[in-house]
Design an enzyme around this catalytic site. Structure first.
Site, PDB file in Angstrom:
ATOM      1  N   HIS A 379      -8.766   5.430   0.734  1.00 29.09           N
ATOM      2  CA  HIS A 379      -9.732   6.470   0.396  1.00 29.09           C
ATOM      3  C   HIS A 379     -11.143   6.103   0.842  1.00 29.09           C
ATOM      4  O   HIS A 379     -11.474   4.945   1.103  1.00 29.09           O
ATOM      5  CB  HIS A 379      -9.703   6.773  -1.105  1.00 29.09           C
ATOM      6  CG  HIS A 379     -10.154   5.634  -1.980  1.00 29.09           C
ATOM      7  ND1 HIS A 379     -11.471   5.407  -2.304  1.00 29.09           N
ATOM      8  CD2 HIS A 379      -9.446   4.659  -2.610  1.00 29.09           C
ATOM      9  CE1 HIS A 379     -11.566   4.343  -3.094  1.00 29.09           C
ATOM     10  NE2 HIS A 379     -10.342   3.872  -3.290  1.00 29.09           N
ATOM     11  N   CYS A 398      -6.618  -0.093  -4.623  1.00 31.45           N
ATOM     12  CA  CYS A 398      -6.538   0.796  -3.474  1.00 31.45           C
ATOM     13  C   CYS A 398      -7.421   0.270  -2.344  1.00 31.45           C
ATOM     14  O   CYS A 398      -8.226  -0.635  -2.537  1.00 31.45           O
ATOM     15  CB  CYS A 398      -6.956   2.211  -3.868  1.00 31.45           C
ATOM     16  SG  CYS A 398      -5.757   3.048  -4.934  1.00 31.45           S
TER      17      CYS A 398
END
Length: 482
Positions: A379, A398
């Site tokens: 992301h 992440c």
């Protein structure tokens, strides 16, 4: 019907088709060794000798329980019953003798002991067939055990990574007894052993370094660890893929073995042992998947682990925290007014939280998804300054990407759509969240290599940010060549 009886039925056609009575195992041995004494082979006596040899060799076997079960089901006759006279044992030994090409010592597969036993058996001219029983039994045991160990090592690696690390999420296939039975039932030695040689393009390159390069001891151990990790992978890289090397803290878009785009990433941080399985760590896991969707102007559904460890404390210290961060709270599916909540009550741990799209959204303006049950994805981020840091192990697991526009454009592979997404990502005004399904799905690998090869084939090294290498190195010591 046992494999031994199937074998006897087979050789009755091949060797003795013109006779009325089918051959015994002794007949087969007598013909193969050209010595009549083997015709007096006594299976009952042999089985007792086999059990004695098994007891003596048990501590040397890698899979003693499998070998015992196998021998019990076949009257002590397994590998050599079908392969003693067709050259297969020699073929098998030739592969064992080249195991150092994989960084695995030949003795791990009982190579010398099998060769010595086979040589003794071939030169034996017994007056009494019982003289051959110990050699036959030892050859069967060590040959079968060595073959199973070799196949398992080449196909799956010698170590199960899931026993080393709590966040190794690539599915692993391992050898089991059913696979052992199938292997020994159907193996055509030459083609089977050729087929299981690792074909990964990087594996072949690292093998070349191991054989041809003048490596120092540190480099050698690093190369050996890479070979083992690539055996865990068990496949080749495709023509195009996204490659995130966690220690390098960079993302490569790879095409035909070369880096077509490169960008920094931020990966997971940890203050705890990297092999912990208690869930307290944030390190980015080793995993892989298929990038198949993007969310532009994403909503961040805040994981419960972050809520419990961080978010609730912030809300308790500052009642306006949620509003200031564009966050909302839900209880049983309904949005709640933060001003009406007793944030010190235990019940708030059952609340769910999300952060709406905005310039301060922790996921930035786009996230890239691949199917996995661990809520791991790539992301964007509003914290752009972190990409200029040397240590970028700062996320909750992440992967934050430095150049989301470039990555999104590559993935959609459509100029008009790429321009639209780029405008949405870079604009100051935030529109509604929307999903983009990727027509060209892209393999993605989140990997952990402290040693790798650059596009020119030269060794490059990166810091072991999670402390993975010492644990793997220690586990591999008993398998390595000197």
């Amino acid at each position: 019907m046992s494999r031994f009886l199937v074998f006897i039925s087979f050789v009755s056609v091949v060797f003795f088709s013109c006779k009325d009575n089918p051959p015994t195992y002794g007949d087969v041995l007598a013909k193969g060794f050209e010595h009549k004494s083997y015709q007096k082979f006594d299976t009952a006596v042999y089985v007792n000798v086999f059990k004695e040899i098994y007891s003596k060799q048990k501590s040397q076997l890698h899979n003693p329980s499998w070998m015992k079960e196998l021998s019990d089901s076949t009257a002590g006759m397994t590998l050599i019953a079908e392969h003693l006279f067709d050259g297969s044992i020699d073929t098998m030994l030739s592969y064992f003798e080249r195991s150092e090409e994989h960084g695995i010592r030949t003795s791990y597969f009982h190579t010398a002991a099998i060769k010595e036993t086979l040589f003794s058996l071939r030169r034996l001219k017994p007056k009494d067939v019982a003289e051959a029983y110990p050699l036959l039994a030892k050859l069967d045991l060590l040959g079968s055990d060595g073959l199973v160990a070799y196949v398992s090592s080449m196909k799956y690696g010698v170590i199960n990574p899931k026993r080393l690390y709590g966040r190794y999420f690539v599915p692993q296939k391992r050898m089991n007894y059913d696979k052992v039975v199938h292997l020994l039932d159907s193996i055509k030695m030459g083609p089977a052993l050729a087929a299981i040689q690792p074909k990964n393009q990087y594996y072949v390159k690292f093998q070349g370094l191991l054989e041809n390069e003048d490596l120092n001891s540190i480099q050698r151990s690093q190369v050996l660890m890479v070979l083992e990790k690539l055996r865990w992978m068990g496949e080749s890289f495709p023509a195009r893929y996204v490659f995130v090397n966690i220690p390098e803290q960079r993302l490569h878009i790879m095409e035909e073995g070369k880096t077509s785009q490169l960008m920094n990433v931020c990966v997971g941080a940890t203050d705890n042992p990297a092999y912990s399985k208690k869930g307290e760590n944030h390190e980015t896991p080793v995993m892989q998947g298929m990038l198949d969707a993007m969310q532009v102007n994403p909503v961040w559904h805040i994981p419960s682990s972050i809520v419990k460890k961080e978010l609730l404390a912030s809300v308790r210290n500052n009642p306006n925290y949620l509003a200031s961060r564009n966050m909302v709270a839900y209880y049983k599916g309904k949005q709640v007014d933060p001003a009406t909540v007793n944030w010190n009550a235990d019940s708030v741990e059952k609340f769910r939280f999300k952060q709406n799209p905005g310039s301060d959204n922790s996921l930035g303006n786009v996230k890239f998804l691949f199917d996995n049950p661990y809520s791991i994805y790539l992301h964007d981020t509003p914290a752009k300054h972190m990409f200029g840091q040397t240590n970028r192990a700062v996320s909750h697991g992440c992967v934050r990407v430095e150049k989301p526009v470039e990555l999104a454009s590559y993935l959609v592979n459509n100029e008009k759509q790429a321009e639209k997404i780029a405008k949405e990502i870079t604009t100051d005004s935030i529109s509604k969240s929307r999903w983009v399904t990727l027509k060209r799905q892209m393999p993605v690998y989140l990997t952990y290599y402290t040693t790798w090869l650059d596009d020119g084939g030269k060794l490059v090294s990166y810091p072991d940010i999670y402390g993975y290498d010492p644990r793997l190195k220690e586990a591999l010591k008993k398998y390595w060549t000197n």
